[in-house]
Design a protein around this motif. Sequence first.
Motif, mmCIF file in Angstrom:
data_model
loop_
_atom_site.group_PDB
_atom_site.id
_atom_site.type_symbol
_atom_site.label_atom_id
_atom_site.label_comp_id
_atom_site.label_asym_id
_atom_site.label_seq_id
_atom_site.Cartn_x
_atom_site.Cartn_y
_atom_site.Cartn_z
ATOM 1 N N ALA A 101 41.482 41.591 44.845
ATOM 2 C CA ALA A 101 41.442 43.078 44.663
ATOM 3 C C ALA A 101 41.906 43.053 43.064
ATOM 4 O O ALA A 101 41.756 44.172 42.585
ATOM 5 C CB ALA A 101 42.665 43.385 45.380
ATOM 6 N N GLU A 102 42.413 42.056 42.502
ATOM 7 C CA GLU A 102 42.791 42.345 40.986
ATOM 8 C C GLU A 102 41.536 42.166 39.975
ATOM 9 O O GLU A 102 41.835 42.411 38.881
ATOM 10 C CB GLU A 102 43.754 41.000 40.670
ATOM 11 N N LEU A 103 40.329 41.636 40.570
ATOM 12 C CA LEU A 103 39.407 41.248 39.720
ATOM 13 C C LEU A 103 38.924 42.238 38.896
ATOM 14 O O LEU A 103 38.410 42.454 37.820
ATOM 15 C CB LEU A 103 38.230 40.455 40.610
ATOM 16 N N PRO A 104 38.477 43.614 39.669
ATOM 17 C CA PRO A 104 38.142 44.726 38.907
ATOM 18 C C PRO A 104 38.984 44.998 37.824
ATOM 19 O O PRO A 104 38.733 45.494 36.831
ATOM 20 C CB PRO A 104 37.920 45.708 39.846
ATOM 21 N N ARG A 105 40.457 45.307 38.087
ATOM 22 C CA ARG A 105 41.394 45.503 36.976
ATOM 23 C C ARG A 105 41.330 44.374 35.979
ATOM 24 O O ARG A 105 41.591 44.905 34.768
ATOM 25 C CB ARG A 105 42.815 45.406 37.549
ATOM 26 N N LEU A 106 40.966 43.309 36.197
ATOM 27 C CA LEU A 106 41.054 42.283 35.059
ATOM 28 C C LEU A 106 39.982 42.526 34.349
ATOM 29 O O LEU A 106 40.092 42.345 32.893
ATOM 30 C CB LEU A 106 41.205 40.917 35.683
ATOM 31 N N HIS A 107 38.587 42.849 34.905
ATOM 32 C CA HIS A 107 37.698 43.039 33.954
ATOM 33 C C HIS A 107 37.782 44.322 33.093
ATOM 34 O O HIS A 107 37.334 44.396 31.888
ATOM 35 C CB HIS A 107 36.172 43.111 35.011
ATOM 36 N N ALA A 108 38.437 45.370 33.835
ATOM 37 C CA ALA A 108 38.720 46.414 33.135
ATOM 38 C C ALA A 108 39.573 46.108 31.836
ATOM 39 O O ALA A 108 39.451 46.699 30.779
ATOM 40 C CB ALA A 108 39.368 47.493 33.857
ATOM 41 N N LEU A 109 40.517 45.386 31.899
ATOM 42 C CA LEU A 109 41.582 44.998 30.964
ATOM 43 C C LEU A 109 40.818 44.367 29.744
ATOM 44 O O LEU A 109 41.124 44.467 28.698
ATOM 45 C CB LEU A 109 42.471 44.167 31.342
ATOM 46 N N ALA A 110 39.827 43.445 30.130
ATOM 47 C CA ALA A 110 38.994 42.846 29.081
ATOM 48 C C ALA A 110 38.184 43.861 28.192
ATOM 49 O O ALA A 110 38.063 43.849 27.225
ATOM 50 C CB ALA A 110 38.055 41.835 29.900
ATOM 51 N N GLN A 111 37.747 44.911 28.985
ATOM 52 C CA GLN A 111 36.881 45.927 28.293
ATOM 53 C C GLN A 111 37.878 46.655 27.385
ATOM 54 O O GLN A 111 37.483 47.075 26.211
ATOM 55 C CB GLN A 111 36.409 47.020 29.318
ATOM 56 N N ARG A 112 39.195 46.847 27.866
ATOM 57 C CA ARG A 112 40.059 47.729 27.062
ATOM 58 C C ARG A 112 40.493 46.900 25.898
ATOM 59 O O ARG A 112 40.516 47.321 24.617
ATOM 60 C CB ARG A 112 41.334 48.072 27.787
#
Length: 402
Positions: A101-112
């Motif tokens: 469940a954390e993977l989308p948030r991790l990817h979004a953090l990389a984009q940020r």
Amino acid sequence: MSAYDCDVLVIGGGIVGLSTAYALTQASPGTRVTVLEKEDGPARHQTGRNSGVIHSGIYYRPGSLKARYAVRGAAEMVRFCAEQGIAHEVTGKLIVATERAELPRLHALAQRGRANDIPVRELGPAQIAEYEPEVRGLAAIHVGTTGVCDYGAVAARLAELSGARILYGTQAIRISRRPDAGVAVRTSTGAVLRARALVNCAGLHCDSVARLAGDDPGVRIVPFRGEYYELARPGLVKGLVYPVPDPAFPFLGVHLTRGIDGGVHVGPNAVPATAREGYDWRTIRPAELATTLTWPGSWRMAARHWRYGAGEIHRSLSRRAFTEAVRRLLPAVTESDLHPAPAGVRAQAVLRDGTLVDDFLIREAPRTIHVLNAPSPAATASLPIGREVARRALGVLGATRV
């Protein structure tokens, strides 16, 4: 003889107040600056009671003050430490997802991070082990610009370099402003100091100082205690390891930080403090607690986030629960590996509607600049923050100089 004791009076001898004093004298040599600090030395609270991380700026909304000042401030802090011979190291860090469940948030953090011009590298499980052999996760981000330093030493050096008159053991107890007489501050020593401009960098007490000056800050400081442990086996961690944060909160979760002394801090828990300087559950100051409890935003915040808060309190009261939170990242850790370490308190500004102020907050009033929200990453960003506050204070001097 001048009717003023100084040009700018700064309340607060933490890293933001001292950075402001330094920026004032750098930008305008000859400016007379006085700093009031109620403790007997600099950096006794937020500045000197944190994990010493130089934050990259990856977490913060692109374009926000936090993002701009943290990215700029991280590079400047490393340079300042190198020039001044202050202990520091650019270690890099991992932000690790341990659940799908954390993977989308991790990817979004990389984009940020990329939007904030921060070098990031996305990693799989095998690559995590290359950086941290004992850490387990499904995926991670490596952030190369994160580091650690001694912020207490930075604050002390800023105090020296500023050339400011610094009055330790001196608290502002009354403030008055007059259009034709600047700002007068009565101190706990009985002295009255007159200045052309006032800067409020009082951290945990900044809202109270704003009210002393006759201004409505529009926020209330709600203190959150950050509780840390020291890792008995520091060899388990090579650098800095963080979980994927919950975007609804300004807290980054329980993480592992190898400091400049080689020790590893684990934490923090973030629990409500019963005093502005409440570094343990035993410290209760009824007047300060009442100030928190009578603020409507405190109850609205609690109603909105009680599940999160209950989990933090549970981990505070149960070392077993805290250990389980750490084991998500570091399976080898045991309860006996965790030794209590000094706590810190975060000065979190909360709006009347219960919203936690997310960005740095600087407000102006007649002859006065108030810094009303400057928790982490304020130490990282202290040099840019100090320049911004100094710029505004010098603007006040330009408008009022006689």
